[in-house]
Design a protein around this motif. Structure first.
Motif, PDB file in Angstrom:
ATOM      1  N   LEU A   1       5.087 -73.326 -13.768  1.00  0.00           N
ATOM      2  CA  LEU A   1       6.513 -73.362 -14.099  1.00  0.00           C
ATOM      3  C   LEU A   1       7.299 -72.756 -12.936  1.00  0.00           C
ATOM      4  CD1 LEU A   1       6.280 -72.201 -17.827  1.00  0.00           C
ATOM      5  CD2 LEU A   1       6.386 -74.537 -16.935  1.00  0.00           C
TER       6      LEU A   1
ATOM      7  N   TRP B   1      17.555 -77.115 -16.441  1.00  0.00           N
ATOM      8  CA  TRP B   1      16.825 -75.905 -16.067  1.00  0.00           C
ATOM      9  C   TRP B   1      17.708 -74.666 -16.088  1.00  0.00           C
ATOM     10  CZ3 TRP B   1      18.999 -73.471 -11.993  1.00  0.00           C
ATOM     11  CH2 TRP B   1      19.770 -74.243 -11.113  1.00  0.00           C
TER      12      TRP B   1
ATOM     13  N   SER C   1      12.192 -75.316 -18.768  1.00  0.00           N
ATOM     14  CA  SER C   1      11.031 -75.562 -17.927  1.00  0.00           C
ATOM     15  C   SER C   1       9.784 -75.799 -18.766  1.00  0.00           C
ATOM     16  CB  SER C   1      10.815 -74.356 -17.000  1.00  0.00           C
ATOM     17  OG  SER C   1       9.736 -74.550 -16.133  1.00  0.00           O
ATOM     18  N   LEU C   2       9.592 -74.971 -19.785  1.00  0.00           N
ATOM     19  CA  LEU C   2       8.432 -75.113 -20.657  1.00  0.00           C
ATOM     20  C   LEU C   2       8.514 -76.403 -21.472  1.00  0.00           C
ATOM     21  CD1 LEU C   2       5.840 -74.110 -21.860  1.00  0.00           C
ATOM     22  CD2 LEU C   2       7.139 -72.513 -23.274  1.00  0.00           C
TER      23      LEU C   2
ATOM     24  N   ALA D   1       7.489 -79.303 -19.355  1.00  0.00           N
ATOM     25  CA  ALA D   1       6.037 -79.339 -19.173  1.00  0.00           C
ATOM     26  C   ALA D   1       5.345 -79.944 -20.384  1.00  0.00           C
ATOM     27  CB  ALA D   1       5.512 -77.933 -18.915  1.00  0.00           C
TER      28      ALA D   1
ATOM     29  N   CYS E   1       5.876 -66.856 -20.496  1.00  0.00           N
ATOM     30  CA  CYS E   1       6.432 -68.177 -20.777  1.00  0.00           C
ATOM     31  C   CYS E   1       6.478 -68.438 -22.276  1.00  0.00           C
ATOM     32  CB  CYS E   1       5.601 -69.258 -20.106  1.00  0.00           C
ATOM     33  SG  CYS E   1       3.966 -69.482 -20.784  1.00  0.00           S
TER      34      CYS E   1
END
Length: 219
Positions: A6, A72, A79-80, A83, A219
């Motif tokens: 990340l 972002w 960000s997570l 992903a 995270c």
């Protein structure tokens, strides 16, 4: 298994996006993070970029996948979420994803291996809440989930740290909880994450300012 770095944040406390940061010898943190995941046993690596993504993309190794996080600026959750959406949307999604942060240049491959081993123990034993170190894991089953997709484990260094292993069964419910700069921590605590002791390894706290000051972002 997919490893994810990340690296989408603006790095306001650091003074620049950490995706652009380098070690003292000039090696980009992005390169170090990808190499650490691979040395720990993960071949498939993805980097999530956001702030100054074009500049960051030029530092990503050629054989590493990049994903850009929309929104972002909202913080770690964006960000997570990017992903999780990326791995979930693949034609053949992995059973689990191992998450780390770009600003952990001291992270050791052994921490990656320990978390992967602990996740495998959790997968075969159900849903435990435990502490693990190396190959040892004390378990207290809490639910009947089994299989690699149920894995949930994270490294600790006296406090929660990285890497964090999240099985596919958790991706959608975890994504539904993400908001602002709050990441996976509340979900992990609520769902019996395996805590893997990596304090003896060091390198598990993120670098917040040039020169190495650290904090305990998870995270």
């Amino acid at each position: 298994m997919t490893g994810v770095v990340l690296a989408a944040g603006a790095g306001r406390r650091y003074g620049a996006p950490k995706a652009l940061a380098r070690e003292a010898d000039g090696v980009p943190w992005l390169v170090t993070a990808c190499a650490t995941l691979r040395a720990g046993g993960i071949d498939d690596v993805t980097v999530v970029l956001g702030a100054q993504a074009d500049d960051g993309a030029r530092l990503v190794p050629a054989d590493v996948r990049t994903v850009r996080a929309t929104g972002w600026e909202r913080g770690l959750s964006a960000s997570l979420a990017a992903a999780l959406a990326d791995v979930a949307g693949r034609a053949d999604p992995p059973d689990a994803v191992l998450l780390t942060l770009v600003d952990l240049p001291g992270l050791r491959p052994e921490a990656v291996r320990r978390v992967l081993r602990a996740g495998a123990v959790r997968s075969s034993a159900g849903r435990p809440r435990s502490e693990a170190r190396g190959d040892e894991c004390r378990e207290t089953p809490e639910a009947p989930e089994r299989g690699a997709t149920a894995a949930l484990a994270r490294a600790t260094y006296g406090a929660p740290g990285h890497p964090v292993l999240v099985g596919r069964a958790h991706w959608a419910p975890l994504a539904a909880t993400l908001d602002g700069d709050v990441g996976a921590g509340p979900y992990l605590r609520a769902h019996g994450v395996v805590e893997v002791d990596c304090a003896d390894l060091g390198g598990g706290h993120d670098v917040d300012v040039p020169g190495g000051a650290t904090s305990g972002t998870t995270c």
